[in-house]
Design a protein around this motif. Structure first.
Motif, PDB file in Angstrom:
ATOM      1  N   THR A 175       0.621  -1.369   0.059  1.00 12.06           N
ATOM      2  CA  THR A 175      -0.300  -0.436   0.328  1.00 12.06           C
ATOM      3  C   THR A 175       0.628   0.978   0.073  1.00 12.06           C
ATOM      4  O   THR A 175       1.985   1.340   0.407  1.00 12.06           O
ATOM      5  CB  THR A 175      -0.911   0.083   1.567  1.00 12.06           C
ATOM      6  OG1 THR A 175       0.079   0.011   2.589  1.00 12.06           O
ATOM      7  CG2 THR A 175      -1.906  -1.242   0.879  1.00 12.06           C
ATOM      8  N   LEU A 232       0.271  -6.505   0.988  1.00 11.22           N
ATOM      9  CA  LEU A 232      -0.744  -6.433   1.619  1.00 11.22           C
ATOM     10  C   LEU A 232      -1.075  -7.924   1.921  1.00 11.22           C
ATOM     11  O   LEU A 232      -2.202  -8.096   2.617  1.00 11.22           O
ATOM     12  CB  LEU A 232      -1.444  -7.004  -0.144  1.00 11.22           C
ATOM     13  CG  LEU A 232      -1.078  -5.804  -1.527  1.00 11.22           C
ATOM     14  CD1 LEU A 232      -1.874  -5.933  -2.257  1.00 11.22           C
ATOM     15  CD2 LEU A 232      -2.100  -4.585  -0.855  1.00 11.22           C
ATOM     16  N   LEU A 269      -2.510  -7.450   4.951  1.00  6.13           N
ATOM     17  CA  LEU A 269      -3.908  -6.759   4.906  1.00  6.13           C
ATOM     18  C   LEU A 269      -4.681  -8.012   5.728  1.00  6.13           C
ATOM     19  O   LEU A 269      -4.457  -9.151   5.168  1.00  6.13           O
ATOM     20  CB  LEU A 269      -4.022  -5.448   3.697  1.00  6.13           C
ATOM     21  CG  LEU A 269      -3.530  -4.720   3.919  1.00  6.13           C
ATOM     22  CD1 LEU A 269      -4.208  -3.843   2.818  1.00  6.13           C
ATOM     23  CD2 LEU A 269      -3.244  -3.569   4.538  1.00  6.13           C
ATOM     24  N   ARG A 294      -7.620  -8.773   5.202  1.00 10.59           N
ATOM     25  CA  ARG A 294      -8.699  -9.320   4.447  1.00 10.59           C
ATOM     26  C   ARG A 294      -7.658  -9.818   3.068  1.00 10.59           C
ATOM     27  O   ARG A 294      -8.316 -10.914   1.778  1.00 10.59           O
ATOM     28  CB  ARG A 294      -9.735  -8.378   3.341  1.00 10.59           C
ATOM     29  CG  ARG A 294      -8.743  -7.101   2.555  1.00 10.59           C
ATOM     30  CD  ARG A 294     -10.256  -6.100   2.211  1.00 10.59           C
ATOM     31  NE  ARG A 294     -10.374  -4.930   1.609  1.00 10.59           N
ATOM     32  CZ  ARG A 294      -9.422  -4.561   0.071  1.00 10.59           C
ATOM     33  NH1 ARG A 294     -10.660  -5.933  -0.092  1.00 10.59           N
ATOM     34  NH2 ARG A 294      -9.322  -3.804  -0.258  1.00 10.59           N
ATOM     35  N   PHE A 295      -6.354 -10.084   2.686  1.00 10.87           N
ATOM     36  CA  PHE A 295      -6.111 -10.661   2.066  1.00 10.87           C
ATOM     37  C   PHE A 295      -4.277 -11.850   2.228  1.00 10.87           C
ATOM     38  O   PHE A 295      -3.993 -12.018   1.664  1.00 10.87           O
ATOM     39  CB  PHE A 295      -4.820  -9.159   1.531  1.00 10.87           C
ATOM     40  CG  PHE A 295      -6.031  -8.583   0.152  1.00 10.87           C
ATOM     41  CD1 PHE A 295      -6.048  -9.146  -1.469  1.00 10.87           C
ATOM     42  CD2 PHE A 295      -6.071  -7.213   0.880  1.00 10.87           C
ATOM     43  CE1 PHE A 295      -6.738  -7.930  -1.858  1.00 10.87           C
ATOM     44  CE2 PHE A 295      -6.795  -6.396  -0.396  1.00 10.87           C
ATOM     45  CZ  PHE A 295      -7.474  -6.925  -1.197  1.00 10.87           C
ATOM     46  N   ALA A 330      -0.983 -11.948  -2.742  1.00  6.49           N
ATOM     47  CA  ALA A 330      -0.615 -11.218  -1.996  1.00  6.49           C
ATOM     48  C   ALA A 330       0.857 -11.074  -1.347  1.00  6.49           C
ATOM     49  O   ALA A 330       1.614  -9.811  -0.778  1.00  6.49           O
ATOM     50  CB  ALA A 330      -1.593 -10.653  -0.609  1.00  6.49           C
ATOM     51  N   GLU A 372      -8.181  -7.957  -8.106  1.00  8.56           N
ATOM     52  CA  GLU A 372      -8.793  -7.553  -7.034  1.00  8.56           C
ATOM     53  C   GLU A 372      -7.059  -6.892  -5.883  1.00  8.56           C
ATOM     54  O   GLU A 372      -7.187  -5.340  -6.113  1.00  8.56           O
ATOM     55  CB  GLU A 372      -9.688  -8.040  -5.810  1.00  8.56           C
ATOM     56  CG  GLU A 372     -10.204  -7.493  -5.044  1.00  8.56           C
ATOM     57  CD  GLU A 372     -11.108  -7.837  -4.179  1.00  8.56           C
ATOM     58  OE1 GLU A 372     -11.595  -7.843  -2.530  1.00  8.56           O
ATOM     59  OE2 GLU A 372     -11.104  -8.992  -3.967  1.00  8.56           O
ATOM     60  N   ALA A 373      -6.427  -7.565  -5.987  1.00  5.29           N
ATOM     61  CA  ALA A 373      -5.214  -7.520  -4.927  1.00  5.29           C
ATOM     62  C   ALA A 373      -4.392  -6.630  -6.311  1.00  5.29           C
ATOM     63  O   ALA A 373      -3.543  -5.725  -5.569  1.00  5.29           O
ATOM     64  CB  ALA A 373      -4.583  -8.619  -5.384  1.00  5.29           C
ATOM     65  N   GLU A 386      -5.606  -2.834  -4.966  1.00  4.02           N
ATOM     66  CA  GLU A 386      -5.581  -2.711  -3.833  1.00  4.02           C
ATOM     67  C   GLU A 386      -3.817  -1.645  -3.330  1.00  4.02           C
ATOM     68  O   GLU A 386      -3.937  -1.289  -2.499  1.00  4.02           O
ATOM     69  CB  GLU A 386      -5.810  -3.473  -3.211  1.00  4.02           C
ATOM     70  CG  GLU A 386      -5.589  -3.412  -1.253  1.00  4.02           C
ATOM     71  CD  GLU A 386      -6.470  -2.165  -0.812  1.00  4.02           C
ATOM     72  OE1 GLU A 386      -6.108  -1.919   0.044  1.00  4.02           O
ATOM     73  OE2 GLU A 386      -7.879  -2.804  -1.850  1.00  4.02           O
ATOM     74  N   ASP A 424      -0.701   0.076  -4.594  1.00  2.81           N
ATOM     75  CA  ASP A 424      -0.096   1.295  -4.803  1.00  2.81           C
ATOM     76  C   ASP A 424       0.862   1.125  -5.036  1.00  2.81           C
ATOM     77  O   ASP A 424       1.809   1.723  -5.932  1.00  2.81           O
ATOM     78  CB  ASP A 424      -0.408   1.890  -3.633  1.00  2.81           C
ATOM     79  CG  ASP A 424      -2.010   2.596  -2.844  1.00  2.81           C
ATOM     80  OD1 ASP A 424      -2.300   2.857  -3.864  1.00  2.81           O
ATOM     81  OD2 ASP A 424      -1.988   2.118  -1.943  1.00  2.81           O
TER      82      ASP A 424
END
Length: 585
Positions: free
Chosen positions: A116, A122, A125, A127-128, A134, A188-189, A192, A194
């Motif tokens: 991020t 990731l 996190l 949810r990952f 991730a 999705e990953a 997310e 950056d």
């Protein structure tokens, strides 16, 4: 700048390898190594299932399994090196930490971390954490080969001017192929994320709180040439959703090797026991930092860092396009010269695989009774043979081919085995195969107008004298080993000294702090002649299986992938149950 302080000043070099991280305390004025510490990554290399202590379980309540050719790591293991290996090195050195003026790190490459905006991986996190994409993709993650193939095909069709700088092929190990795989398999990953960050730069970010992209990996692994990355138009042609990969995920401020990326934060000072505010050098690659450690910064000095894999680096005065190279980068090793890189994806890994799966228990027992490790025992047996006595030729492609074929769909082979073949025969054939792989690289350099004048070896495998003599005989080059047992860490320490302002540049620091040679191996003329005959047989197999005459290795990989994805009768997708002939599943 005067490198001698009163009292002495010190720097820390940290080498991040495939399975562990090593820290060394080095005196600035002469490069004397005073203490070291090692930290083994608790999760090692993740190839089968995500570790449950960090990933938990999947939605089906089972551990999350990985497909074939995956190789991941857990980023917090890297922080553990700072928390454990650095304090251990300081304790062994017995110095006052207040006298440390800088720290530098090197890393395996291309090892990528999706993060991020603040540098959080990731995988950390919630949810990952049970999503494979991730996690850190280690250098030997080869599952992005289909993406690499498309990059290479499109680049060749469009005659992209950067492609010849990489020998005509981009590797599945590198930033773009792995990034495209992430987009296409877990969008999705990807959304997310950056920043798509080399681990070499992520660990520096952890130390100093600033993200600075190092010039070495940007050039060799990130297709950054002449101040530019591949164009948005090229990326869009690969996948329309990949068009802003450079601008949105990859592009960042690039730091020159030996410069300070920033200064040690209070948090990192607490991890390491080092003074807050000391210089943190721009990140680098384990192979490239070793050249200064070996005092090998002049053109024609080929340095091979031999461990689980081998990376070959060398400086040249002119830009040449060498087929199958990992890259040529202006200032990629030291300013003012073109830095060349080649490599072999598997070397020590191959020897380790064979001793684990190909050597019967009685050999392990005999080694133990002799007070030897299995490698030493097999080396002793193999050293008693005349060259060619085993009747074998092997191809060193058990982890694919990095140079000069740049094809990770290739696989290992041994030709000539009979019912009389013994483990020591195959072991020696594998040693020789890796030497022939290096010979192939040397020949590619020379035929492209890049002279190879010296051969210098660093890394853990230099401890095997039979292997070193085989390399000298197979290449026909006098071989010297680096005197330091911690070549990459020493090289990082040299960069730390420059970042701290103790030397004006890497050349000056290398002259003062670099290691003197260890052992020297001179080619034996009759051995050179014997290996030349065997090398021609290796070359025949190399070209037959590697250059399109017989694509059986690629076909077998495709069959393997189909079989691995098949659902066995009586099981469900994702099941960990496997059936064996004659054994109930």
């Amino acid at each position: 700048m005067d490198a001698v302080d009163a009292p002495d000043s010190f720097v820390i070099g940290v080498d991040y390898g495939t399975l562990s991280g090593r820290a060394v305390v080095v005196r600035v004025r002469d490069g004397k190594e005073l203490g070291s510490g090692v930290y083994d990554y608790p999760h090692a290399v993740v190839t089968d299932v995500l570790p449950e202590d960090v990933a938990g379980r999947g939605a089906d309540g089972q551990a999350v399994r990985l497909p074939g050719e995956w190789a991941l790591q857990v980023p917090n293991d890297y922080r553990g090196v700072l928390r454990h290996a650095v304090p251990a090195a300081l304790a062994e050195a017995g110095i006052d930490s207040a006298a440390v003026v800088g720290i530098a790190t090197d890393f395996t490459a291309c090892t990528m971390v999706p993060v991020t905006s603040d540098g959080t991986p990731l995988s950390e996190l919630d949810r990952f954490r049970n999503r494979p994409h991730a996690y850190v993709k280690l250098w030997r993650h080869h599952a992005a080969q289909p993406q690499a193939d498309r990059i290479n095909q499109l680049a060749a069709e469009r005659a992209e001017n950067w492609l010849p700088r990489y020998g005509g092929l981009i590797s599945s190990e590198w930033e773009f192929a792995k990034g495209l795989q992430l987009l296409e398999e877990d969008p999705e990953a990807y959304a997310e994320m950056d920043h798509w960050v080399e681990a070499a730069d992520w660990i520096v970010w952890q130390l100093c709180g600033r993200y600075v992209r190092n010039a070495c990996t940007a050039g060799y692994k990130g297709i950054y040439q002449d101040g530019r990355y591949p164009s948005q138009d090229f990326l869009a042609a690969l996948n329309p959703q990949f068009k802003d990969f450079v601008s949105a995920k990859l592009e960042h401020t690039i730091g020159r090797l030996g410069d300070a990326a920033g200064y040690l934060t209070a948090e990192a000072a607490a991890w390491t026991g080092l003074p807050e505010g000391i210089a943190v050098a721009v990140g680098n690659v384990d192979a490239h930092v070793t050249a200064p450690a070996a005092k090998a910064v002049d053109p024609g000095q080929l340095v091979a860092i031999m461990g689980t894999s081998t990376c070959h680096v060398m400086n040249g005065t002119e830009l040449r396009e060498v087929p199958g190279m990992c890259g040529v980068v202006d200032g990629g090793i030291v300013d003012g010269l073109w830095g060349y890189e080649a490599g072999q994806s598997g070397v020590g890994d191959i020897f380790g695989w064979f001793t684990k799966y190909g050597v019967p228990p009685e050999y392990h027992r005999a080694a133990g009774e002799a007070g030897l490790g299995i490698h030493e025992y097999l080396t002793d047996l193999a050293s008693r043979q005349a060259i060619g006595q085993h009747g074998l030729i092997a191809l060193d492609w058990h982890s694919g081919n990095r140079s000069v074929l740049v094809d990770h769909e290739l696989s290992g082979i041994v030709v000539g085995q009979t019912l009389a073949t013994r483990p020591e025969d195959t072991y020696r054939a594998l040693l020789e195969a890796t030497a022939f792989g290096t010979r192939t690289i040397v020949d590619a350099f020379r035929s492209s107008g890049v002279p190879v004048k010296e051969f210098i070896v660093a890394g853990g495998l230099l401890k095997n004298p039979l292997l070193m003599q085989i390399y000298a005989d197979a290449t026909g080059l006098q071989l010297s080993t680096i005197g330091s047992a911690q070549g990459p860490a020493l090289g990082s320490a040299i960069h730390a000294a420059v970042a701290a302002g103790k030397y004006t540049d890497i050349r000056e620091a290398a002259a003062a702090m670099g290691s003197e040679p260890g052992e020297v191996y001179t080619p034996i003329p009759e051995n050179v002649a014997a290996y030349e005959e065997l090398f021609q047989e290796y070359k025949t197999l190399h070209d037959y299986f590697g250059r399109g005459s017989n694509d059986v290795m690629h076909r077998l990989k495709a069959i393997q992938r189909r079989a691995a994805g098949a659902v066995l009768p009586g099981t469900t997708a994702g099941s960990t149950v496997r059936a064996t002939a004659g054994v109930p599943a």
